[in-house]
Scaffold this active site. Structure first.
Site, short mmCIF file in Angstrom:
data_model
loop_
_atom_site.label_atom_id
_atom_site.label_comp_id
_atom_site.label_asym_id
_atom_site.label_seq_id
_atom_site.Cartn_x
_atom_site.Cartn_y
_atom_site.Cartn_z
N LYS A 1 0.84 -1.20 0.00
CA LYS A 1 0.00 0.00 0.00
C LYS A 1 0.88 1.25 0.00
CE LYS A 1 -3.90 -2.35 2.05
NZ LYS A 1 -4.58 -2.83 3.24
N GLN B 1 -4.91 -1.70 9.41
CA GLN B 1 -4.76 -3.02 8.78
C GLN B 1 -5.29 -4.10 9.73
OE1 GLN B 1 -3.38 -3.55 5.58
NE2 GLN B 1 -4.13 -5.64 5.91
N ASP C 1 -11.56 2.51 3.61
CA ASP C 1 -11.89 1.09 3.48
C ASP C 1 -13.40 0.89 3.35
OD1 ASP C 1 -9.95 -0.79 3.21
OD2 ASP C 1 -9.60 -1.11 5.36
#
Ligand code: NAP
Length: 299
Positions: free
Chosen positions: A54, A98, A121
């Site tokens: 990422k 995460q 997200d």
């Protein structure tokens, strides 16, 4: 018949190229650099690989990348304090934590702490609710990536029968909402669905997101259907000792003989997830600054 294979890697590169163009324009025209903050708790090796990927792709498209690594035993209070700080930071337009996080932390509470306008997200209850109500929010990255692939392949999806296998909050439910929004007739199947093969056989668009290797068989597939394979199962590589191999939920070779179009695993849906994370960050940045949203990068 042999299905056309969707090259998700190439499509994701195209999306990242579009993101990079928007980033260049935001910098040149407004002096704004979109920023993505990623929080990693603990030292899970797989998570470290994802976070590194990422970071690399964020920097490659010209955005600012802020990495925050916290020890595995960090308290919820300290994690929330960091999220509060990122929520308030004007240089940060997207925040993601995460997952998985260590057991003493509650994933739902972590997501809930992130400002919904920065929840790139798309996992918060607020963003799920906005999607379900047909309002503008941030959409979970993997379903958004699948939607982009489907729109690119099929154009207008009005009236198509879409079957999604899997009803998770992360994927199945938002995918269902997105296809409904694009005027498909949507069925979301799951482990209790009666006669799953017959349900799948109705599908013009079949999206499998289960995590059971090769469960979708050729005789479940309507001739000419478009198949999107989201599932990932890692098995020991049959020919390369010590290496692993990824399998999707779809029995690829036989299903390719029946379907019209199909995504492979790997190289199908997978690369779209980070591309859509970057797209969501640019979208969040534009909204935060009252600027027009990038076309083609949102639902
Ligand atoms: P999940 O939360 O475990 O959900 C799996 C779903 O599959 C559940 O709704 C479950 O039904 C259903 N299911 C399980 N066994 C079934 C069966 N025999 N027949 C029909 N349905 C069955 O998983 P997820 O997070 O949605 O992820 C699904 C898969 O996609 C995983 O392999 C994951 O690794 C992959 N994935 C890939 C990406 C990517 O490519 N970047 C991103 C996200 C997910 P119940 O609800 O009834 O239990």
């Amino acid at each position: 018949m042999s299905a056309q294979i969707i090259d998700g890697k190439a499509f994701a590169a195209k999306v990242r190229g579009q993101v990079a163009e928007h980033v260049t324009a935001l910098k040149a025209d407004h002096g704004i650099t979109p920023g993505l903050a990623v929080v990693l708790v603990g030292e899970d090796p797989a998570s470290e690989v994802y976070v590194a990927a990422k970071h690399k792709q964020t920097v490659e498209v010209g955005m600012a990348s802020f990495e925050h690594k916290l020890p595995a035993d960090v308290s919820a209070a300290d994690l929330f304090a960091l999220i509060d700080q990122l929520n308030a930071d004007k240089n940060v337009h997207g925040i993601l934590c995460q997952f998985p996080v260590p057991d003493h932390l509650n994933e739902r509470a972590v997501v809930a702490r992130i400002d919904p306008a920065k929840d790139v997200d798309g996992l918060s209850v607020v963003n799920a609710g906005l999607l379900a109500s047909g309002e503008t929010g941030l959409v979970s990255c993997t379903p958004l990536g699948c939607l982009m692939l489907l729109r690119d392949q099929l154009g207008d999806m009005t009236g198509k029968e879409a079957v999604i296998i899997g009803r998770s909050n992360l994927f199945g439910k938002p995918m269902g909402q997105l296809l409904l929004q694009d005027n498909c007739t949507v069925t979301i199947a799951h482990s209790r669905t009666a006669d799953l093969p017959a349900v799948c056989k109705r599908a013009d668009i079949l999206v499998a997101a289960v995590g059971r290797a090769e469960m979708v068989k050729a005789d479940w597939v309507k001739p000419g259907a478009t198949i999107i394979d989201v599932g990932i199962t890692r098995i020991p590589h049959p020919d390369k000792p010590g290496k692993s191999k990824l399998l999707g939920d779809v029995d690829f070779a036989p299903c390719s003989k029946v379907a019209g179009t199909i995504t492979p695993v790997p190289g199908g849906v997978g690369p779209m997830t980070i591309a859509c994370l970057l797209a969501n960050t640019v979208t969040a940045c534009c909204r935060a600054n009252g600027l027009a949203e990038p076309e083609g990068l949102t639902a």
